[in-house]
Design an enzyme around this catalytic site. Structure first.
Site, PDB file in Angstrom:
ATOM      1  N   GLY A 148     -98.464  63.495 -77.488  1.00 46.35           N
ATOM      2  CA  GLY A 148     -98.163  62.829 -78.753  1.00 46.35           C
ATOM      3  C   GLY A 148     -97.257  61.618 -78.599  1.00 46.35           C
ATOM      4  O   GLY A 148     -96.740  61.086 -79.575  1.00 46.35           O
ATOM      5  N   SER A 171    -101.972  62.563 -74.648  1.00 47.92           N
ATOM      6  CA  SER A 171    -102.348  61.194 -75.021  1.00 47.92           C
ATOM      7  C   SER A 171    -103.671  60.737 -74.404  1.00 47.92           C
ATOM      8  O   SER A 171    -103.806  59.587 -73.990  1.00 47.92           O
ATOM      9  CB  SER A 171    -101.217  60.209 -74.690  1.00 47.92           C
ATOM     10  OG  SER A 171    -100.046  60.552 -75.416  1.00 47.92           O
ATOM     11  N   GLY A 192    -105.278  66.046 -78.444  1.00 46.10           N
ATOM     12  CA  GLY A 192    -104.615  66.256 -79.728  1.00 46.10           C
ATOM     13  C   GLY A 192    -104.961  65.138 -80.694  1.00 46.10           C
ATOM     14  O   GLY A 192    -106.051  65.092 -81.262  1.00 46.10           O
ATOM     15  N   GLY A 193    -104.042  64.195 -80.859  1.00 44.41           N
ATOM     16  CA  GLY A 193    -104.164  63.137 -81.876  1.00 44.41           C
ATOM     17  C   GLY A 193    -105.537  62.478 -81.946  1.00 44.41           C
ATOM     18  O   GLY A 193    -106.117  62.354 -83.039  1.00 44.41           O
ATOM     19  N   TRP A 208    -106.720  70.469 -82.953  1.00 47.98           N
ATOM     20  CA  TRP A 208    -106.372  69.814 -84.222  1.00 47.98           C
ATOM     21  C   TRP A 208    -104.932  70.104 -84.643  1.00 47.98           C
ATOM     22  O   TRP A 208    -104.441  69.517 -85.591  1.00 47.98           O
ATOM     23  CB  TRP A 208    -107.330  70.270 -85.323  1.00 47.98           C
ATOM     24  CG  TRP A 208    -108.715  69.728 -85.202  1.00 47.98           C
ATOM     25  CD1 TRP A 208    -109.164  68.782 -84.313  1.00 47.98           C
ATOM     26  CD2 TRP A 208    -109.846  70.081 -86.016  1.00 47.98           C
ATOM     27  NE1 TRP A 208    -110.499  68.532 -84.533  1.00 47.98           N
ATOM     28  CE2 TRP A 208    -110.952  69.314 -85.575  1.00 47.98           C
ATOM     29  CE3 TRP A 208    -110.049  70.958 -87.073  1.00 47.98           C
ATOM     30  CZ2 TRP A 208    -112.222  69.406 -86.158  1.00 47.98           C
ATOM     31  CZ3 TRP A 208    -111.309  71.066 -87.658  1.00 47.98           C
ATOM     32  CH2 TRP A 208    -112.381  70.291 -87.204  1.00 47.98           C
ATOM     33  N   LYS A 209    -104.287  71.074 -83.988  1.00 49.95           N
ATOM     34  CA  LYS A 209    -102.910  71.445 -84.365  1.00 49.95           C
ATOM     35  C   LYS A 209    -102.858  71.747 -85.871  1.00 49.95           C
ATOM     36  O   LYS A 209    -103.810  72.319 -86.398  1.00 49.95           O
ATOM     37  CB  LYS A 209    -101.932  70.345 -83.915  1.00 49.95           C
ATOM     38  CG  LYS A 209    -102.134  69.963 -82.434  1.00 49.95           C
ATOM     39  CD  LYS A 209    -101.056  69.097 -81.872  1.00 49.95           C
ATOM     40  CE  LYS A 209    -101.345  68.813 -80.392  1.00 49.95           C
ATOM     41  NZ  LYS A 209    -100.324  68.012 -79.736  1.00 49.95           N
TER      42      LYS A 209
HETATM   43  P1  13P Z   1    -101.978  64.379 -77.820  1.00 53.00           P
HETATM   44  O1  13P Z   1    -103.378  64.105 -77.371  1.00 53.00           O
HETATM   45  O2  13P Z   1    -101.756  64.057 -79.276  1.00 53.00           O
HETATM   46  O3  13P Z   1    -100.954  63.775 -76.912  1.00 53.00           O
HETATM   47  O4  13P Z   1    -101.768  65.962 -77.738  1.00 53.00           O
HETATM   48  C1  13P Z   1    -102.091  66.615 -76.566  1.00 53.00           C
HETATM   49  C2  13P Z   1    -102.064  68.063 -76.834  1.00 53.00           C
HETATM   50  O5  13P Z   1    -101.031  68.635 -77.096  1.00 53.00           O
HETATM   51  C3  13P Z   1    -103.347  68.786 -76.811  1.00 53.00           C
HETATM   52  O6  13P Z   1    -103.138  70.167 -76.854  1.00 53.00           O
END
Ligand code: 13P
Length: 251
Positions: free
Chosen positions: A174, A213, A234-235, A12-13
């Site tokens: 991202g 991604s 991530g996203g 989730w960052k």
């Molecule tokens: P995204 O899926 O947003 O590209 O991020 C990947 C990531 O950094 C997962 O740790």
């Protein structure tokens, strides 16, 4: 071929308050498969305890996004592995490229963090990956070799299967620019070869994830690659329906 249970992780960052995390779990948890895939959610520190509690009766495991290598000490603003395991956290993401790029995380610190996580009973998810520039200059293998060798320098043969590696090419994070499945497979297979140089008997047991991604519409093809054992998302993991669809791609 080794029998590796796929692992799908939501990073989730810097997103989600406790209230938002609870609302997410209420939507996400009912659809989580009971077997065949391990699901890990990595919330920010402040939402860890609520997520541990929220997932207690489920198979979902909670991971922190970072930790310090020392158990305690004068390190203002840091959190240690025993502190995480005390509250029921079971895994930790280490060496994410955002930590390396924005917060100066070095391979030398990771060499200490991976064994510190293992000592506390946490599953380390060690992230590695090259920048776009490094790929263009054909430095990918050199970068991966350095990151893997140093990150695992203190890890013994009998501990290796307790480590998860995440291959996250920085140019794909991202950006919406996913690595082509063959490109991801090639890098992940190279990582497995690196592991086999030092751990010939255990390399086949290590789970290696792809991150960068990953979306519901590309997850199936990525997960179909022979050496890719899961995803670090991530996203797309911020939406419970999207992450559920990505998890489903591994089953
Ligand atoms: P995204 O899926 O947003 O590209 O991020 C990947 C990531 O950094 C997962 O740790």
């Amino acid at each position: 071929m080794a029998d590796r249970t796929p692992l799908m992780a939501a990073n989730w960052k810097l997103h989600k308050t406790v209230a938002e995390a609870e609302a997410y779990l209420a939507k996400f948890l009912p659809g989580v498969p009971e077997d065949g895939v391990e699901v890990v959610v990595c919330p920010p520190f402040t939402a860890l305890a609520a997520c541990v509690e929220g997932c207690a009766a489920t198979q979902v495991r909670i991971a922190a996004q970072n930790m310090h290598e020392a158990e305690s000490g004068a390190f203002t603003g840091e959190v240690s592995a025993p502190m995480l395991s005390e509250i029921g956290v079971e895994a930790v993401v280490l060496g994410h490229s955002e930590r390396r790029t924005y917060f100066g995380e070095l391979d030398e610190a990771l060499a200490l963090k991976v064994p510190a996580a293992l000592r506390a009973g946490l599953l380390p998810i060690l992230c590695v990956g090259e920048t776009g520039d490094e790929r263009e200059h054909e430095q990918t293998e050199k970068v991966l070799r350095r990151q893997i060798e140093l990150g695992l320098i203190e890890v013994d043969d009998d501990q290796l299967a307790e480590v998860v590696i995440a291959y996250e090419p920085i140019w794909a994070i991202g950006t919406g620019r996913t690595a082509a499945p063959e490109q991801a497979q090639e890098a992940v297979a190279f990582i497995r070869e690196l592991l086999a140089e030092r751990y010939p008997d255990e390399a086949g047991d290590v789970r290696i994830l792809y991150g960068g991604s990953v979306k519901p519409d590309n997850a199936t093809e990525l997960m179909a690659q022979a050496d890719i054992d899961g995803a670090l998302v991530g996203g797309a993991s911020l939406d419970p329906e999207d992450f559920a669809a990505i998890v489903a791609a591994a089953t």
